[in-house]
Design a protein around this motif. Structure first.
Motif, PDB file in Angstrom:
ATOM      1  N   ALA A 128       0.831  -1.207   0.000  1.00  0.00           N
ATOM      2  CA  ALA A 128       0.000   0.000   0.000  1.00  0.00           C
ATOM      3  C   ALA A 128       0.866   1.257   0.000  1.00  0.00           C
ATOM      4  O   ALA A 128       1.847   1.356   0.728  1.00  0.00           O
ATOM      5  CB  ALA A 128      -0.911  -0.002   1.214  1.00  0.00           C
TER       6      ALA A 128
ATOM      7  N   TYR B 178      -9.235  -4.098   1.381  1.00  0.00           N
ATOM      8  CA  TYR B 178      -9.330  -5.389   0.700  1.00  0.00           C
ATOM      9  C   TYR B 178     -10.277  -6.313   1.469  1.00  0.00           C
ATOM     10  O   TYR B 178     -10.325  -6.283   2.706  1.00  0.00           O
ATOM     11  CB  TYR B 178      -7.964  -6.062   0.606  1.00  0.00           C
ATOM     12  CG  TYR B 178      -7.243  -5.798  -0.699  1.00  0.00           C
ATOM     13  CD1 TYR B 178      -7.285  -6.721  -1.742  1.00  0.00           C
ATOM     14  CD2 TYR B 178      -6.514  -4.633  -0.889  1.00  0.00           C
ATOM     15  CE1 TYR B 178      -6.623  -6.488  -2.938  1.00  0.00           C
ATOM     16  CE2 TYR B 178      -5.844  -4.389  -2.083  1.00  0.00           C
ATOM     17  CZ  TYR B 178      -5.908  -5.324  -3.105  1.00  0.00           C
ATOM     18  OH  TYR B 178      -5.246  -5.084  -4.288  1.00  0.00           O
TER      19      TYR B 178
ATOM     20  N   PHE C 261      -9.688  -6.077   5.296  1.00  0.00           N
ATOM     21  CA  PHE C 261      -8.367  -5.600   5.686  1.00  0.00           C
ATOM     22  C   PHE C 261      -8.169  -4.154   5.212  1.00  0.00           C
ATOM     23  O   PHE C 261      -7.826  -3.926   4.052  1.00  0.00           O
ATOM     24  CB  PHE C 261      -7.266  -6.482   5.085  1.00  0.00           C
ATOM     25  CG  PHE C 261      -7.329  -7.916   5.525  1.00  0.00           C
ATOM     26  CD1 PHE C 261      -6.686  -8.329   6.679  1.00  0.00           C
ATOM     27  CD2 PHE C 261      -8.057  -8.853   4.788  1.00  0.00           C
ATOM     28  CE1 PHE C 261      -6.748  -9.651   7.098  1.00  0.00           C
ATOM     29  CE2 PHE C 261      -8.131 -10.175   5.198  1.00  0.00           C
ATOM     30  CZ  PHE C 261      -7.472 -10.567   6.359  1.00  0.00           C
TER      31      PHE C 261
ATOM     32  N   LEU D  37      -5.960  -1.096   4.682  1.00  0.00           N
ATOM     33  CA  LEU D  37      -4.505  -0.995   4.570  1.00  0.00           C
ATOM     34  C   LEU D  37      -4.005   0.395   4.929  1.00  0.00           C
ATOM     35  O   LEU D  37      -4.649   1.399   4.634  1.00  0.00           O
ATOM     36  CB  LEU D  37      -4.057  -1.339   3.145  1.00  0.00           C
ATOM     37  CG  LEU D  37      -4.445  -2.716   2.596  1.00  0.00           C
ATOM     38  CD1 LEU D  37      -3.791  -2.953   1.250  1.00  0.00           C
ATOM     39  CD2 LEU D  37      -4.091  -3.829   3.564  1.00  0.00           C
ATOM     40  N   LYS D  38      -2.835   0.423   5.527  1.00  0.00           N
ATOM     41  CA  LYS D  38      -2.128   1.665   5.804  1.00  0.00           C
ATOM     42  C   LYS D  38      -0.880   1.711   4.936  1.00  0.00           C
ATOM     43  O   LYS D  38      -0.372   0.666   4.524  1.00  0.00           O
ATOM     44  CB  LYS D  38      -1.758   1.749   7.287  1.00  0.00           C
ATOM     45  CG  LYS D  38      -2.954   1.782   8.227  1.00  0.00           C
ATOM     46  CD  LYS D  38      -2.504   1.841   9.685  1.00  0.00           C
ATOM     47  CE  LYS D  38      -3.705   1.869  10.622  1.00  0.00           C
ATOM     48  NZ  LYS D  38      -3.283   1.902  12.052  1.00  0.00           N
TER      49      LYS D  38
ATOM     50  N   ASP E  70       1.899  -1.201   4.449  1.00  0.00           N
ATOM     51  CA  ASP E  70       1.395  -2.541   4.730  1.00  0.00           C
ATOM     52  C   ASP E  70       1.615  -3.458   3.526  1.00  0.00           C
ATOM     53  O   ASP E  70       1.515  -3.026   2.368  1.00  0.00           O
ATOM     54  CB  ASP E  70      -0.097  -2.510   5.051  1.00  0.00           C
ATOM     55  CG  ASP E  70      -0.394  -1.999   6.451  1.00  0.00           C
ATOM     56  OD1 ASP E  70       0.559  -1.767   7.215  1.00  0.00           O
ATOM     57  OD2 ASP E  70      -1.587  -1.826   6.772  1.00  0.00           O
TER      58      ASP E  70
ATOM     59  N   LEU F  54       0.072  -6.943   1.868  1.00  0.00           N
ATOM     60  CA  LEU F  54      -1.046  -7.881   1.885  1.00  0.00           C
ATOM     61  C   LEU F  54      -0.743  -9.016   0.914  1.00  0.00           C
ATOM     62  O   LEU F  54      -0.338  -8.776  -0.230  1.00  0.00           O
ATOM     63  CB  LEU F  54      -2.343  -7.183   1.476  1.00  0.00           C
ATOM     64  CG  LEU F  54      -3.601  -8.056   1.519  1.00  0.00           C
ATOM     65  CD1 LEU F  54      -4.051  -8.254   2.969  1.00  0.00           C
ATOM     66  CD2 LEU F  54      -4.730  -7.438   0.700  1.00  0.00           C
TER      67      LEU F  54
ATOM     68  N   LEU G 223      -1.026   1.712  -5.174  1.00  0.00           N
ATOM     69  CA  LEU G 223      -0.337   0.615  -4.508  1.00  0.00           C
ATOM     70  C   LEU G 223       0.622  -0.030  -5.503  1.00  0.00           C
ATOM     71  O   LEU G 223       0.459   0.085  -6.714  1.00  0.00           O
ATOM     72  CB  LEU G 223      -1.323  -0.418  -3.958  1.00  0.00           C
ATOM     73  CG  LEU G 223      -2.405  -1.002  -4.873  1.00  0.00           C
ATOM     74  CD1 LEU G 223      -1.854  -2.106  -5.769  1.00  0.00           C
ATOM     75  CD2 LEU G 223      -3.555  -1.560  -4.045  1.00  0.00           C
TER      76      LEU G 223
ATOM     77  N   LEU H 173      -1.569 -10.205   6.331  1.00  0.00           N
ATOM     78  CA  LEU H 173      -1.221  -8.789   6.404  1.00  0.00           C
ATOM     79  C   LEU H 173       0.027  -8.616   7.270  1.00  0.00           C
ATOM     80  O   LEU H 173       0.046  -9.017   8.431  1.00  0.00           O
ATOM     81  CB  LEU H 173      -2.388  -7.989   6.985  1.00  0.00           C
ATOM     82  CG  LEU H 173      -2.202  -6.479   7.105  1.00  0.00           C
ATOM     83  CD1 LEU H 173      -2.022  -5.834   5.724  1.00  0.00           C
ATOM     84  CD2 LEU H 173      -3.387  -5.849   7.837  1.00  0.00           C
TER      85      LEU H 173
ATOM     86  N   ASN I 125       2.929  -5.837   8.783  1.00  0.00           N
ATOM     87  CA  ASN I 125       3.258  -4.440   9.042  1.00  0.00           C
ATOM     88  C   ASN I 125       4.427  -4.401  10.020  1.00  0.00           C
ATOM     89  O   ASN I 125       4.980  -5.446  10.395  1.00  0.00           O
ATOM     90  CB  ASN I 125       2.043  -3.680   9.589  1.00  0.00           C
ATOM     91  CG  ASN I 125       1.411  -4.379  10.785  1.00  0.00           C
ATOM     92  OD1 ASN I 125       2.108  -4.846  11.684  1.00  0.00           O
ATOM     93  ND2 ASN I 125       0.086  -4.469  10.787  1.00  0.00           N
TER      94      ASN I 125
END
Length: 290
Positions: free
Chosen positions: A44, A51, A58, A60-61, A64, A66, A85, A113, A115
């Protein structure tokens, strides 16, 4: 996320016949439920990307990562506007034909995910993808080979952090010792390699060295799945690959992947993929006739 009861099979042909494609994508307001036979990894770049994968949401930040594995139903939406993204799509055979990967594939399939909080070395993973994106634009000689080297480095780093516990890392993940972690790895590896047989919770608990009851609790803590759901998932992965072989009947696929009846196989496959095994095969084979 919209309520979407239908899905479609997406089949992208990668540029230059490479085993992968990586690009900066501008996500539309909504891209409906779909699935494909390649691996998809999303990095992302902006806030506001959401997502849905296998019915779970999910948000996203930025930064992140995925992971979407072959055959998984997923959709994506954004808040108010298009968002960016980095998207990597990778031929599943790139990993699934590697012996080292086959023995621990179940560990990778649990990744969703990542992070900074749950994967401290995520910056290295981001760096591999950023470098791979730059390589795809460089026009340098042997760019696919160089890209494959980066991808193997990416998955080696990922795998080392999943399957090689240290005395400090394992307790941080599950609250149990590194020794317990190793015992669970051994049990999951055994289940994965014997899933086409009539495996039982009792047998798996003996491999791990725990009582049936204690193992059942530990198993869910480590995999996020019940024993039955884990075995079913492993069998479905095998079935997906067998369905790509047109010389096998659906009944043969069912039996060779460990299901005890064709009706059970059809029901479980349809529930997981939102498409029957027969339709899955037809869509896969048609995708290679285009």
């Amino acid at each position: 996320m919209k309520n979407d009861s239908t899905s479609f099979f997406e089949n992208n042909h990668f540029a230059n016949s490479y085993v992968y494609d990586i690009s900066i994508s501008h996500v539309p307001a909504y891209f409906g439920l779909h699935w494909h036979h390649y691996i998809e990894i999303v990095l992302a770049q902006d806030d506001g990307i959401i997502y849905e994968v296998n019915g779970e949401t999910f948000p996203l930040k930025p930064g992140d990562l995925l992971f979407i594995w072959p055959g998984e139903l997923h959709a994506v939406s954004t808040i108010n506007r298009e968002h960016r993204l980095i998207m990597l799509q990778l031929d599943a055979d790139f990993l699934e034909k590697r012996v080292d990967f086959q023995s621990v594939a179940y560990l990778f399939y649990q990744i969703r995910l990542l992070n900074q909080n749950n994967f401290p070395e995520i910056e290295k993973l981001r760096g591999f993808l950023t470098e791979l994106r730059g390589l795809s634009l460089s026009g340098i000689s042997f760019s696919e080979l160089r890209g494959c080297v980066l991808l193997y480095q990416f998955f080696i780093l990922l795998g080392e952090n999943l399957s090689v516990p240290t005395e400090t890392a394992a307790p941080q993940r599950t609250g149990h010792s590194a020794q317990v972690h190793r015992q669970m790895i051994a049990a999951c590896t055994w289940i994965s390699s014997h899933c086409t047989e009539p495996v039982s919770l009792e047998e798996a608990s003996k491999v791990a060295g725990f009582s049936r009851c204690h193992f059942s609790k530990l198993f869910r803590a480590y995999t996020g799945l019940s024993f039955t759901d884990f075995v079913t998932r492993e069998r479905l992965h095998i079935a997906e690959n067998l369905l790509k072989k047109p010389d096998l009947t659906i009944t043969e696929v069912s039996l060779e992947s460990g299901f005890n009846s064709i009706s059970t196989f059809n029901r479980v496959f349809l529930k997981s993929k939102n498409v029957s095994p027969t339709d899955f095969r037809q869509m896969y084979l048609q995708s290679y006739q285009k």
